[in-house]
Design an enzyme around this catalytic site. Structure first.
Site, PDB file in Angstrom:
ATOM      1  N   HIS A  51       0.860  -1.182   0.000  1.00  0.00           N
ATOM      2  CA  HIS A  51       0.000   0.000   0.000  1.00  0.00           C
ATOM      3  C   HIS A  51       0.894   1.230   0.000  1.00  0.00           C
ATOM      4  O   HIS A  51       1.252   1.754   1.059  1.00  0.00           O
ATOM      5  CB  HIS A  51      -0.916  -0.032   1.227  1.00  0.00           C
ATOM      6  CG  HIS A  51      -2.016   0.976   1.175  1.00  0.00           C
ATOM      7  ND1 HIS A  51      -2.277   1.864   2.199  1.00  0.00           N
ATOM      8  CD2 HIS A  51      -2.945   1.243   0.212  1.00  0.00           C
ATOM      9  CE1 HIS A  51      -3.309   2.632   1.875  1.00  0.00           C
ATOM     10  NE2 HIS A  51      -3.726   2.271   0.677  1.00  0.00           N
ATOM     11  N   ARG A 126      31.311  13.278   7.974  1.00  0.00           N
ATOM     12  CA  ARG A 126      30.877  11.953   8.426  1.00  0.00           C
ATOM     13  C   ARG A 126      29.853  12.060   9.549  1.00  0.00           C
ATOM     14  O   ARG A 126      29.623  11.107  10.290  1.00  0.00           O
ATOM     15  CB  ARG A 126      32.104  11.148   8.866  1.00  0.00           C
ATOM     16  CG  ARG A 126      33.062  10.836   7.717  1.00  0.00           C
ATOM     17  CD  ARG A 126      34.216   9.954   8.158  1.00  0.00           C
ATOM     18  NE  ARG A 126      35.188  10.687   8.955  1.00  0.00           N
ATOM     19  CZ  ARG A 126      36.283  11.275   8.464  1.00  0.00           C
ATOM     20  NH1 ARG A 126      36.528  11.224   7.153  1.00  0.00           N
ATOM     21  NH2 ARG A 126      37.132  11.907   9.260  1.00  0.00           N
ATOM     22  N   CYS A 146      11.827   1.551  15.919  1.00  0.00           N
ATOM     23  CA  CYS A 146      12.454   0.333  15.387  1.00  0.00           C
ATOM     24  C   CYS A 146      13.568   0.716  14.413  1.00  0.00           C
ATOM     25  O   CYS A 146      14.680   0.212  14.502  1.00  0.00           O
ATOM     26  CB  CYS A 146      11.406  -0.535  14.689  1.00  0.00           C
ATOM     27  SG  CYS A 146      10.133  -1.160  15.793  1.00  0.00           S
ATOM     28  N   ARG A 166      16.952  -1.497  14.721  1.00  0.00           N
ATOM     29  CA  ARG A 166      17.220  -2.370  15.872  1.00  0.00           C
ATOM     30  C   ARG A 166      16.305  -3.588  15.888  1.00  0.00           C
ATOM     31  O   ARG A 166      16.680  -4.678  16.332  1.00  0.00           O
ATOM     32  CB  ARG A 166      17.052  -1.599  17.187  1.00  0.00           C
ATOM     33  CG  ARG A 166      15.618  -1.168  17.436  1.00  0.00           C
ATOM     34  CD  ARG A 166      15.332  -0.708  18.851  1.00  0.00           C
ATOM     35  NE  ARG A 166      13.910  -0.378  18.969  1.00  0.00           N
ATOM     36  CZ  ARG A 166      12.964  -1.228  19.339  1.00  0.00           C
ATOM     37  NH1 ARG A 166      13.267  -2.481  19.636  1.00  0.00           N
ATOM     38  NH2 ARG A 166      11.700  -0.841  19.411  1.00  0.00           N
ATOM     39  N   ALA A 168      13.381  -5.589  13.443  1.00  0.00           N
ATOM     40  CA  ALA A 168      12.887  -5.655  12.068  1.00  0.00           C
ATOM     41  C   ALA A 168      11.861  -6.766  11.908  1.00  0.00           C
ATOM     42  O   ALA A 168      12.213  -7.955  11.895  1.00  0.00           O
ATOM     43  CB  ALA A 168      14.055  -5.866  11.105  1.00  0.00           C
ATOM     44  N   HIS A 207      13.496 -10.518  12.468  1.00  0.00           N
ATOM     45  CA  HIS A 207      12.650 -11.632  12.890  1.00  0.00           C
ATOM     46  C   HIS A 207      11.406 -11.803  12.029  1.00  0.00           C
ATOM     47  O   HIS A 207      10.890 -10.852  11.454  1.00  0.00           O
ATOM     48  CB  HIS A 207      12.229 -11.466  14.355  1.00  0.00           C
ATOM     49  CG  HIS A 207      11.630 -10.122  14.648  1.00  0.00           C
ATOM     50  ND1 HIS A 207      12.387  -9.048  15.053  1.00  0.00           N
ATOM     51  CD2 HIS A 207      10.348  -9.666  14.597  1.00  0.00           C
ATOM     52  CE1 HIS A 207      11.609  -8.001  15.244  1.00  0.00           C
ATOM     53  NE2 HIS A 207      10.359  -8.349  14.968  1.00  0.00           N
ATOM     54  N   ILE A 208      10.953 -13.039  11.986  1.00  0.00           N
ATOM     55  CA  ILE A 208       9.660 -13.380  11.393  1.00  0.00           C
ATOM     56  C   ILE A 208       8.791 -13.914  12.526  1.00  0.00           C
ATOM     57  O   ILE A 208       9.187 -14.837  13.247  1.00  0.00           O
ATOM     58  CB  ILE A 208       9.795 -14.447  10.293  1.00  0.00           C
ATOM     59  CG1 ILE A 208      10.730 -13.958   9.179  1.00  0.00           C
ATOM     60  CG2 ILE A 208       8.424 -14.793   9.709  1.00  0.00           C
ATOM     61  CD1 ILE A 208      11.058 -15.027   8.145  1.00  0.00           C
ATOM     62  N   ALA A 263       1.616  -7.884  15.249  1.00  0.00           N
ATOM     63  CA  ALA A 263       1.901  -8.174  16.656  1.00  0.00           C
ATOM     64  C   ALA A 263       2.064  -6.847  17.389  1.00  0.00           C
ATOM     65  O   ALA A 263       2.956  -6.071  17.069  1.00  0.00           O
ATOM     66  CB  ALA A 263       3.161  -9.015  16.775  1.00  0.00           C
TER      67      ALA A 263
END
Length: 264
Positions: A51, A126, A146, A166, A168, A207-208, A263
């Protein structure tokens, strides 16, 4: 977007099963990096339809410095609704940190304005960094950031961006994050007179969720299609002046959307 499918497969086959804050359970790896050459097309998934309206409006919302979901809801975007309070407030989340980082002496730093100015006046620095991770305010945020820090880099007239994320959520969140920061890189490149280079996406806890395994396996059966092109109104020269109508994704062909629960 073979890079994304490789990430899915890597986590499914080599990841560690762990518990998590939401109680859902995940399979994860720690430390993973993807690179996208923005001259080769806009990195949006073609193995499931995204989307794009939500992605663009969320980025514009961040750049407004906004922390209330009213703007998003007015534009048909509901991705932050689960975390908002009864007044639509989220606390000092991304937009506040990007545009109004509070200092101990009571000042506020507009990190985005400082970033653009720095890229124009000292491209080899930098220190082209924006952070959304403010330890003093993390506990006041409805959802701590996140995607928490990004850095820009200029070489040979091209602007590249590296994001450190941090946490994902690979199936639902990461596709949005890739497209969002690729678009931000293109926008910043335009207003600083540079070409868009690479977007580098570095993941911490990648993570999944357990209740996304079946959907991820389905997506892995699909074949990536050619990437579309993102066209941006060339008349816009101020990073804070972009509007939704200034963006057009040309040639986007994707497989059907795959539903999955969030979640919280």
């Amino acid at each position: 977007m073979r890079q994304y499918l490789d990430l899915l497969e890597h986590v499914i086959t080599t990841g560690t099963d762990r518990g998590d804050r939401t109680g859902t359970g995940t399979r994860s790896v720690f430390g993973y990096q993807m690179r996208f050459d923005l001259s080769q097309g806009f990195p949006v998934l073609t193995t499931k339809k995204l989307h794009l309206r939500s992605i663009i409006h969320e980025l514009l919302w961040f750049l407004r410095g906004d922390t209330n979901v009213a703007y998003l809801k007015d534009n048909g975007v509901s991705i932050w609704d689960e975390w908002a309070d009864e007044n639509g407030e989220l606390g000092p989340v991304y937009g506040y940190q990007w545009r109004s980082w509070p200092t101990p002496d009571g000042r506020h730093i507009d990190q985005i304005a400082a970033l653009v100015e720095g890229l124009k006046t000292n491209p080899n620095s930098r220190r082209h960094i924006v952070s959304a991770w403010n330890p003093a305010l993390v506990d006041e945020m409805a959802l701590p950031p996140c995607h928490c820090l990004f850095q820009f880099y200029v070489a040979d007239g091209k602007l590249s961006c590296q994001l450190y994320q941090r946490s994902a959520d690979i199936f639902l969140g990461v596709p949005f994050n890739i497209a969002s920061y690729a678009l931000l890189t293109m926008m910043v490149a335009q207003v600083t007179g540079l070409e868009a280079g690479d977007f580098v996406h570095t993941l911490g806890d990648a993570h999944i969720y357990r209740n996304h395994f079946e959907q991820a396996q389905l997506q892995l059966t699909r074949t990536p299609k050619p990437l579309p092109k993102m066209e941006i109104n060339p008349a816009v020269k101020d990073i804070f002046s972009f509007r939704f109508e200034d963006f057009e994704l040309v040639g986007y062909e994707a497989d059907s959307h795959i539903k999955a629960p969030v979640a919280v």
